[in-house]
Design an enzyme around this catalytic site. Sequence first.
Site, PDB file in Angstrom:
ATOM      1  N   ARG A 260       0.838  -1.200   0.000  1.00 22.71           N
ATOM      2  CA  ARG A 260       0.000   0.000   0.000  1.00 22.71           C
ATOM      3  C   ARG A 260       0.872   1.249   0.000  1.00 22.71           C
ATOM      4  O   ARG A 260       1.857   1.336   0.728  1.00 22.71           O
ATOM      5  CB  ARG A 260      -0.921   0.028   1.227  1.00 22.71           C
ATOM      6  CG  ARG A 260      -1.927  -1.110   1.236  1.00 22.71           C
ATOM      7  CD  ARG A 260      -2.858  -1.032   2.406  1.00 22.71           C
ATOM      8  NE  ARG A 260      -3.704  -2.226   2.470  1.00 22.71           N
ATOM      9  CZ  ARG A 260      -4.575  -2.479   3.435  1.00 22.71           C
ATOM     10  NH1 ARG A 260      -4.744  -1.601   4.419  1.00 22.71           N
ATOM     11  NH2 ARG A 260      -5.284  -3.593   3.433  1.00 22.71           N
ATOM     12  N   ARG A 275       2.558   1.165  10.081  1.00 24.43           N
ATOM     13  CA  ARG A 275       2.126   1.617   8.758  1.00 24.43           C
ATOM     14  C   ARG A 275       3.283   1.451   7.766  1.00 24.43           C
ATOM     15  O   ARG A 275       4.135   2.306   7.630  1.00 24.43           O
ATOM     16  CB  ARG A 275       1.685   3.088   8.821  1.00 24.43           C
ATOM     17  CG  ARG A 275       0.776   3.519   7.684  1.00 24.43           C
ATOM     18  CD  ARG A 275       0.387   4.981   7.827  1.00 24.43           C
ATOM     19  NE  ARG A 275      -0.390   5.231   9.014  1.00 24.43           N
ATOM     20  CZ  ARG A 275      -1.718   5.139   9.094  1.00 24.43           C
ATOM     21  NH1 ARG A 275      -2.405   4.798   8.020  1.00 24.43           N
ATOM     22  NH2 ARG A 275      -2.361   5.382  10.216  1.00 24.43           N
ATOM     23  N   GLU A 347      -5.977  -0.659  15.372  1.00 21.58           N
ATOM     24  CA  GLU A 347      -6.653  -1.619  14.498  1.00 21.58           C
ATOM     25  C   GLU A 347      -5.731  -2.768  14.096  1.00 21.58           C
ATOM     26  O   GLU A 347      -4.584  -2.556  13.719  1.00 21.58           O
ATOM     27  CB  GLU A 347      -7.136  -0.908  13.230  1.00 21.58           C
ATOM     28  CG  GLU A 347      -7.806  -1.842  12.222  1.00 21.58           C
ATOM     29  CD  GLU A 347      -7.842  -1.274  10.822  1.00 21.58           C
ATOM     30  OE1 GLU A 347      -7.869  -2.076   9.870  1.00 21.58           O
ATOM     31  OE2 GLU A 347      -7.851  -0.032  10.682  1.00 21.58           O
ATOM     32  N   SER A 350     -10.150  -5.600  10.184  1.00 24.87           N
ATOM     33  CA  SER A 350     -11.442  -5.037   9.789  1.00 24.87           C
ATOM     34  C   SER A 350     -12.257  -6.152   9.164  1.00 24.87           C
ATOM     35  O   SER A 350     -11.785  -6.820   8.238  1.00 24.87           O
ATOM     36  CB  SER A 350     -11.270  -3.900   8.773  1.00 24.87           C
ATOM     37  OG  SER A 350     -10.948  -2.694   9.410  1.00 24.87           O
ATOM     38  N   ARG A 389       1.209  -6.268  12.708  1.00 29.61           N
ATOM     39  CA  ARG A 389       0.606  -5.626  13.879  1.00 29.61           C
ATOM     40  C   ARG A 389       0.420  -6.618  15.030  1.00 29.61           C
ATOM     41  O   ARG A 389       0.479  -6.224  16.200  1.00 29.61           O
ATOM     42  CB  ARG A 389      -0.716  -4.977  13.491  1.00 29.61           C
ATOM     43  CG  ARG A 389      -0.524  -3.793  12.547  1.00 29.61           C
ATOM     44  CD  ARG A 389      -1.765  -2.948  12.374  1.00 29.61           C
ATOM     45  NE  ARG A 389      -1.494  -1.807  11.505  1.00 29.61           N
ATOM     46  CZ  ARG A 389      -2.269  -0.736  11.406  1.00 29.61           C
ATOM     47  NH1 ARG A 389      -3.385  -0.660  12.120  1.00 29.61           N
ATOM     48  NH2 ARG A 389      -1.960   0.257  10.594  1.00 29.61           N
TER      49      ARG A 389
END
Length: 421
Positions: A260, A275, A347, A350, A389
């Site tokens: 990403r 990130r 987070e 999701s 994460r």
Amino acid sequence: MLDARFVRENIDVLKGALKKRGYEIGLSEFLSFEEERLRLLKESEELRNKRNVVSEEIGKLKRQGQNTDSLVAEMKGVSDRIKDIDEILKGIEEKTNSFLLNIPNIPHESVPVGKDETENVEVRKWGTPREFDFEPLNHWDIAEALDIIDFERGAKIAGARFAVMKGLGARLERALMNFMLDLNTSKGYKEIFPPILVNRESMTGTGQLPKFEMELFKTVDPEFYLIPTAEVPVTNIHRDEILREEQLPAYYTAYTPCFRREAGAYGKDVRGLIRQHQFNKVELVKFTKPENSYEELEKLTANAEDILQKLGLPYRVIVLCTGDMGFSSAKTYDIEVWLPGQQRYREISSCSNFEDFQARRANIRFKREGKKGTEFVHTLNGSGLAIGRTLVAILENYQQKDGTVVVPEALRQYMGVEVIR
């Protein structure tokens, strides 16, 4: 993608739904397309009827030996006009589809209305954050001290937001991948290892294109996109297919690296693994019948939660409000893990139900036993889990005063050690 007929017949409903999501999309362009489409369809129908009537008349006149040249010439003009209308209608359909591809999904009625992440609603919590008798460190300080992650060399090799996993850090990454896949497959998910380069059609099918092209990495010649999540290739496994009713629900799990550009996130989480441009993730994907999809969303979320429970990591589940939902989602639960080094929940998964939004774009349908026609499936996915994460959460939650990190019991058979030192 929303159904064009639904949009045509429910303009006010759509405007209200988009307003809840914070989208201000002018529908005048769509309505002008629709007005022109209806006018042309009416003209085409009238011309076809005229052609049928006159064609019968020409036949009668020919049988009577009369000259029909003028009528034949007139009908050629009618046929040419019908062909022109068909081409114009094709162009209008393409413009309409292009317009619809940029309209987000409609939120489910159970989704709380809100403007942004500050209005998300906590659903439940699990576990109690550990109380430390020392000041807990951030994961990057722990990792650098243990020499298991090298951020400096990652930046040298590729640039900012890359890292090199080393020694027990690399083994922990691999252990988490295998643990998650084994747990997911034990619950009925079929393991998939898909391509990580996909074509434009696949990205369009799941909703990344055309709206989010600037957030994607791509190659030029030939054109491929590096996947932002395994959701893309796994969902597209059934693109342009008609499934049998007995094949549903279908569960898939896949490990892939993900890529990403993180557009709009510059300056956030510059340090550490939170990130990254490249990261590893295990994904959960479901194809279901429409009437079962929200029950399946609860199950999918519970499956992702179970991974954290088995690792002993405290977390909370929140339902995203209308203003914070993803473009394709009708309802999303975020699972946020507790990070003591940051003193906050972050987070880690999701879990979303897209209803028939992706299936309509990717043309994924099913046929009910004994019934005519086909229906679009509902698609769902969720992280099960984001590996980097999860590694961060383990380092921060299981850190010890002497600088070592205890390996969660569920991972010890994969790691071969009980302590990272």
